[in-house]
Design a protein around this motif. Structure first.
Motif, PDB file in Angstrom:
ATOM      1  N   GLU A 156       0.809  -1.218   0.000  1.00 55.36           N
ATOM      2  CA  GLU A 156       0.000   0.000   0.000  1.00 55.36           C
ATOM      3  C   GLU A 156       0.846   1.274   0.000  1.00 55.36           C
ATOM      4  N   LEU A 157       1.971   1.188  -0.695  1.00 50.32           N
ATOM      5  CA  LEU A 157       2.808   2.376  -0.867  1.00 50.32           C
ATOM      6  C   LEU A 157       2.360   3.188  -2.073  1.00 50.32           C
ATOM      7  N   VAL A 158       1.831   2.495  -3.065  1.00 48.11           N
ATOM      8  CA  VAL A 158       1.328   3.155  -4.272  1.00 48.11           C
ATOM      9  C   VAL A 158      -0.002   2.517  -4.650  1.00 48.11           C
ATOM     10  N   PRO A 159      -0.841   3.209  -5.410  1.00 54.06           N
ATOM     11  CA  PRO A 159      -2.107   2.615  -5.850  1.00 54.06           C
ATOM     12  C   PRO A 159      -1.874   1.529  -6.886  1.00 54.06           C
ATOM     13  N   SER A 160      -2.819   0.623  -6.996  1.00 56.43           N
ATOM     14  CA  SER A 160      -2.680  -0.507  -7.928  1.00 56.43           C
ATOM     15  C   SER A 160      -2.582  -0.043  -9.375  1.00 56.43           C
ATOM     16  N   SER A 161      -3.087   1.161  -9.671  1.00 55.43           N
ATOM     17  CA  SER A 161      -3.037   1.672 -11.037  1.00 55.43           C
ATOM     18  C   SER A 161      -1.600   1.820 -11.538  1.00 55.43           C
ATOM     19  N   VAL A 162      -0.657   2.029 -10.640  1.00 53.93           N
ATOM     20  CA  VAL A 162       0.748   2.162 -11.045  1.00 53.93           C
ATOM     21  C   VAL A 162       1.244   0.854 -11.644  1.00 53.93           C
ATOM     22  N   HIS A 163       1.006  -0.241 -10.936  1.00 58.31           N
ATOM     23  CA  HIS A 163       1.454  -1.540 -11.452  1.00 58.31           C
ATOM     24  C   HIS A 163       0.683  -1.935 -12.694  1.00 58.31           C
ATOM     25  N   HIS A 164      -0.601  -1.634 -12.744  1.00 64.30           N
ATOM     26  CA  HIS A 164      -1.399  -1.962 -13.930  1.00 64.30           C
ATOM     27  C   HIS A 164      -0.840  -1.270 -15.163  1.00 64.30           C
ATOM     28  N   GLY A 165      -0.427  -0.023 -14.993  1.00 64.99           N
ATOM     29  CA  GLY A 165       0.145   0.702 -16.116  1.00 64.99           C
ATOM     30  C   GLY A 165       1.444   0.076 -16.589  1.00 64.99           C
ATOM     31  N   LEU A 166       2.300  -0.296 -15.660  1.00 68.74           N
ATOM     32  CA  LEU A 166       3.585  -0.908 -16.018  1.00 68.74           C
ATOM     33  C   LEU A 166       3.379  -2.279 -16.649  1.00 68.74           C
ATOM     34  N   ALA A 167       2.393  -3.021 -16.134  1.00 70.82           N
ATOM     35  CA  ALA A 167       2.132  -4.365 -16.660  1.00 70.82           C
ATOM     36  C   ALA A 167       1.639  -4.328 -18.097  1.00 70.82           C
ATOM     37  N   SER A 168       1.147  -3.176 -18.548  1.00 70.18           N
ATOM     38  CA  SER A 168       0.644  -3.063 -19.914  1.00 70.18           C
ATOM     39  C   SER A 168       1.769  -3.031 -20.940  1.00 70.18           C
ATOM     40  N   VAL A 169       3.004  -2.818 -20.497  1.00 67.29           N
ATOM     41  CA  VAL A 169       4.142  -2.748 -21.418  1.00 67.29           C
ATOM     42  C   VAL A 169       4.647  -4.161 -21.709  1.00 67.29           C
ATOM     43  N   ASP A 170       4.582  -4.555 -22.965  1.00 70.67           N
ATOM     44  CA  ASP A 170       5.051  -5.882 -23.352  1.00 70.67           C
ATOM     45  C   ASP A 170       6.574  -5.932 -23.390  1.00 70.67           C
ATOM     46  N   GLY A 171       7.101  -7.127 -23.257  1.00 69.12           N
ATOM     47  CA  GLY A 171       8.537  -7.317 -23.383  1.00 69.12           C
ATOM     48  C   GLY A 171       8.991  -7.157 -24.828  1.00 69.12           C
ATOM     49  N   LEU A 172      10.271  -6.907 -25.006  1.00 68.18           N
ATOM     50  CA  LEU A 172      10.827  -6.760 -26.347  1.00 68.18           C
ATOM     51  C   LEU A 172      10.794  -8.104 -27.073  1.00 68.18           C
ATOM     52  N   ARG A 173      10.509  -8.072 -28.365  1.00 69.34           N
ATOM     53  CA  ARG A 173      10.396  -9.291 -29.154  1.00 69.34           C
ATOM     54  C   ARG A 173      11.524  -9.390 -30.170  1.00 69.34           C
ATOM     55  N   ALA A 174      11.913 -10.615 -30.436  1.00 72.10           N
ATOM     56  CA  ALA A 174      13.008 -10.853 -31.383  1.00 72.10           C
ATOM     57  C   ALA A 174      12.663 -10.293 -32.751  1.00 72.10           C
ATOM     58  N   GLY A 175      13.627  -9.590 -33.341  1.00 73.00           N
ATOM     59  CA  GLY A 175      13.436  -9.038 -34.676  1.00 73.00           C
ATOM     60  C   GLY A 175      12.633  -7.759 -34.720  1.00 73.00           C
ATOM     61  N   ARG A 176      12.159  -7.274 -33.565  1.00 73.06           N
ATOM     62  CA  ARG A 176      11.333  -6.070 -33.543  1.00 73.06           C
ATOM     63  C   ARG A 176      11.910  -5.023 -32.596  1.00 73.06           C
TER      64      ARG A 176
END
Length: 259
Positions: A156-176
């Motif tokens: 409870e240091l930050v709201p859950s929206s912070v992690h939700h936003g970060l989780a929306s970023v996909d990992g880097l993909r090969a060749g892209r």
């Protein structure tokens, strides 16, 4: 003559961030995650100071409700040094997190943690790309960054929206992406292993032979003791020592290892 009021400023929820907020003298003050004990204590403190100051706006220095990124990093670092421990020794994850924390702090240390979103994530990630790290390493570090803020949500240091936003970023993909691909780790030729065994102390050589026969990991064979091996039958089985009355299956697979 205007009507005087004795009502107190409301404890409200800021929908965009999920934080509690109170407006004092025309200025919004963030209190931390909404409906938590810490945010309500912060609300009581700020309102008390505002009343003591004659219902006038308090200074920016008094607004400490929004935790900064560096405070989140410091709290997680204390946790990591205790959590990432195996057999009484810190794992390599501790050093890996230390490097990730260093890079986040260098760019966003003074930023309110609630403002650390996907763009900030990608900016930090670009440091690792520019540094020449392999794509797999960059993605692992990205996962560590997300886990830092996921842990902060659980505390409870930050709201859950912070992690939700970060989780929306996909990992880097090969060749892209611009990242290089890591070279595959190939096994050592068996001829080299057999030649090396001949030059090793007896115990070390036997440990390697045991690995060749069973396929266990180095850490697993190092943690084994004679008490882990049941030699009652023709086929031996490995078990893990337990402080309970019954032995537990050894961590050499999903079932007791037979050899």
């Amino acid at each position: 003559m205007p009507k005087l009021t004795q009502s107190l400023p409301k404890y409200r929820k800021h929908k965009a961030s999920g934080q509690a907020i109170v407006n004092l003298g025309g200025k919004d003050h963030y209190l931390g995650p909404h409906n938590t004990r810490a945010s309500k204590i912060q609300y009581d403190r700020l309102v008390s100071e505002w009343l003591a100051n004659g219902r006038t706006q308090i200074s920016q220095a008094d607004d400490t409700g929004a935790i900064s990124v560096v405070e989140v990093l410091a709290a997680f670092w204390k946790f990591a040094q205790v959590w990432y421990v195996k057999n009484g020794v810190q794992t390599n994850e501790v050093e890996a997190y230390k490097l990730v924390i260093r890079d986040i702090k260098s760019l966003y240390g003074d930023t309110p943690a609630v403002e650390f979103g996907p763009i900030a994530f990608k900016t930090v990630r670009q440091i690792w790309v520019d540094r020449g790290q392999a794509r797999s390493t960059v993605n692992k570090n990205g996962g560590r960054l997300k886990r830092i803020f996921k842990w902060a949500v659980s505390e409870e240091l930050v709201p859950s929206s912070v992690h939700h936003g970060l989780a929306s970023v996909d990992g880097l993909r090969a060749g892209r992406c611009q990242c290089r691909e890591a070279k595959p780790v190939l096994p050592v030729a068996i001829e080299v292993v057999e030649t090396t065994i001949q030059r090793l102390p007896r115990v070390t050589a036997d440990m390697i032979r045991f690995q060749l026969l069973t396929g266990v990991r180095p850490g697993e064979v190092c943690g084994m003791t004679p008490g882990c091996i049941s030699r009652d039958g023709e086929v031996w089985e490995s078990t893990r020592h337990s402080t309970t009355d019954e032995a537990e299956p050894c961590s050499l697979g999903q079932t007791p290892k037979r050899f």
